[in-house]
Design a protein around this motif. Structure first.
Motif, short mmCIF file in Angstrom:
data_model
loop_
_atom_site.label_atom_id
_atom_site.label_comp_id
_atom_site.label_asym_id
_atom_site.label_seq_id
_atom_site.Cartn_x
_atom_site.Cartn_y
_atom_site.Cartn_z
N ILE A 1 0.84 -1.20 0.00
CA ILE A 1 0.00 0.00 0.00
C ILE A 1 0.87 1.25 0.00
N THR A 2 1.95 1.23 0.75
CA THR A 2 2.86 2.38 0.81
C THR A 2 3.48 2.66 -0.55
N ILE A 3 3.91 1.61 -1.23
CA ILE A 3 4.50 1.78 -2.56
C ILE A 3 3.49 2.39 -3.52
N MET A 4 2.24 1.96 -3.43
CA MET A 4 1.23 2.48 -4.34
C MET A 4 1.01 3.97 -4.15
N VAL A 5 0.94 4.41 -2.91
CA VAL A 5 0.68 5.83 -2.65
C VAL A 5 1.89 6.69 -3.01
N LEU A 6 3.08 6.10 -2.95
CA LEU A 6 4.29 6.85 -3.31
C LEU A 6 4.39 7.09 -4.82
N GLU A 7 3.56 6.38 -5.59
CA GLU A 7 3.54 6.59 -7.04
C GLU A 7 2.94 7.94 -7.42
N PHE A 8 2.20 8.55 -6.50
CA PHE A 8 1.60 9.84 -6.79
C PHE A 8 2.67 10.94 -6.78
N LYS A 9 2.65 11.75 -7.81
CA LYS A 9 3.56 12.89 -7.90
C LYS A 9 2.75 14.18 -7.70
N VAL A 10 3.36 15.14 -7.04
CA VAL A 10 2.68 16.41 -6.80
C VAL A 10 2.47 17.13 -8.13
N GLY B 1 -6.80 11.98 -12.01
CA GLY B 1 -7.98 11.13 -11.82
C GLY B 1 -7.78 9.66 -12.13
N PRO B 2 -7.25 9.30 -13.30
CA PRO B 2 -7.05 7.87 -13.61
C PRO B 2 -6.12 7.17 -12.62
N LYS B 3 -5.05 7.84 -12.19
CA LYS B 3 -4.13 7.23 -11.24
C LYS B 3 -4.80 7.07 -9.87
N LEU B 4 -5.60 8.09 -9.50
CA LEU B 4 -6.29 8.01 -8.22
C LEU B 4 -7.32 6.88 -8.23
N LEU B 5 -8.03 6.72 -9.33
CA LEU B 5 -9.04 5.67 -9.44
C LEU B 5 -8.40 4.29 -9.38
N SER B 6 -7.28 4.12 -10.08
CA SER B 6 -6.59 2.82 -10.05
C SER B 6 -6.04 2.54 -8.65
N TYR B 7 -5.60 3.60 -7.96
CA TYR B 7 -5.10 3.43 -6.58
C TYR B 7 -6.23 2.98 -5.65
N LEU C 1 3.05 -7.49 -7.02
CA LEU C 1 3.06 -6.92 -8.36
C LEU C 1 1.91 -5.95 -8.60
N VAL C 2 1.00 -5.86 -7.65
CA VAL C 2 -0.15 -4.96 -7.79
C VAL C 2 0.27 -3.49 -7.94
N PRO C 3 1.26 -2.99 -7.16
CA PRO C 3 1.67 -1.59 -7.36
C PRO C 3 2.15 -1.29 -8.77
N PHE C 4 2.89 -2.21 -9.38
CA PHE C 4 3.38 -2.01 -10.74
C PHE C 4 2.23 -1.92 -11.74
N THR C 5 1.32 -2.89 -11.68
CA THR C 5 0.21 -2.89 -12.62
C THR C 5 -0.75 -1.73 -12.36
N THR C 6 -0.87 -1.35 -11.08
CA THR C 6 -1.72 -0.20 -10.73
C THR C 6 -1.18 1.07 -11.36
N ALA C 7 0.13 1.30 -11.22
CA ALA C 7 0.75 2.50 -11.78
C ALA C 7 0.64 2.52 -13.30
N TRP C 8 0.90 1.37 -13.93
CA TRP C 8 0.85 1.31 -15.40
C TRP C 8 -0.57 1.57 -15.91
N MET C 9 -1.54 0.98 -15.23
CA MET C 9 -2.92 1.16 -15.64
C MET C 9 -3.37 2.61 -15.48
N GLY C 10 -2.97 3.25 -14.37
CA GLY C 10 -3.35 4.63 -14.15
C GLY C 10 -2.68 5.60 -15.10
N GLU C 11 -1.38 5.40 -15.32
CA GLU C 11 -0.64 6.30 -16.21
C GLU C 11 -1.07 6.16 -17.67
N SER C 12 -1.54 4.98 -18.03
CA SER C 12 -1.99 4.75 -19.42
C SER C 12 -3.46 5.12 -19.61
#
Length: 203
Positions: free
Chosen positions: A18-27, A40-46, A87-98
């Motif tokens: 969970i910590t890794i996932m929230v650290l994916e957010f950039k200001v 929005g897409p990154k927040l929704l995937s998170y 592996l969820v943080p990786f796929t979460t970030a990729w899904m949100g960024e795409s």
């Protein structure tokens, strides 16, 4: 090793996930609400992944209460579950960024499906320790949620190439099914404790 040690280790891993996932957010570079909306897409995937990890943490906690004795098999099956969840943080970030592109969304579903299968294998191994106890067999024998989840994940994976919204609906459906912890385990444990107390009182 006792089950509570494996549970403590698992809790630590899930907390890190969970910590890794929230650290994916950039200001945001800007200073307006519009700049925040772009996340929005990154927040929704998170949110999706946070709920899923929380569901696994909750149900995993209930499941480990059934462990009678630790074995190498249980330890490795538990690690297999944690591997897929890591592996969820990786796929979460990729899904949100795409912005929920087809392949990242499909991969997200694949990881969740493999995690679900790993959880089922862990549950099956623990059930074998209670093979002679009808309370536990009756409680988990049918396991409709466990059998239905991989099917729903598979549908979500395939529909990712049709519409991300349709795929997301099936992800949400699985989350709703598992949102409430499995009460069958609690009922079996209470029934087992009551039966044990009854025998002790008779003696």
């Amino acid at each position: 090793m006792k089950a509570n040690r494996m549970e403590a280790f698992s809790d630590g891993v899930l907390a890190i996930i969970i910590t890794i996932m929230v650290l994916e957010f950039k200001v945001p570079e800007g200073h307006t609400w519009h700049d925040l909306v772009e996340l929005g897409p990154k927040l929704l995937s998170y949110i999706f992944s946070f709920v899923y990890v929380g569901i696994y943490w909750n149900n995993h906690h209930h499941l480990l209460h059934m462990v009678r004795s630790m074995s190498g098999r249980l330890m490795w099956l538990n690690l297999l579950l944690l591997f897929w969840l890591s592996l969820v943080p990786f796929t979460t970030a990729w899904m949100g960024e795409s912005h929920f592109a087809s392949t990242p969304t499909a991969l997200y579903g694949i990881i969740l499906m493999l995690a679900a299968l790993s959880y089922w294998l862990l549950q099956s191994a623990i059930m074998k320790q209670h093979a002679s106890e009808s309370l536990f067999v009756a409680a988990l024998g049918k396991d409709m949620k466990g059998k239905l989840s991989p099917i729903l994940y598979l549908v979500a994976i395939l529909t990712a190439y049709v519409s991300a919204w349709i795929s997301g609906f099936f992800f949400l459906l699985v989350a709703v099914v598992w949102f409430v912890p499995d009460k069958r385990i609690e009922q079996a444990l209470k029934g087992h404790a009551a039966a044990k107390d009854g025998i002790e009182q008779q003696q």
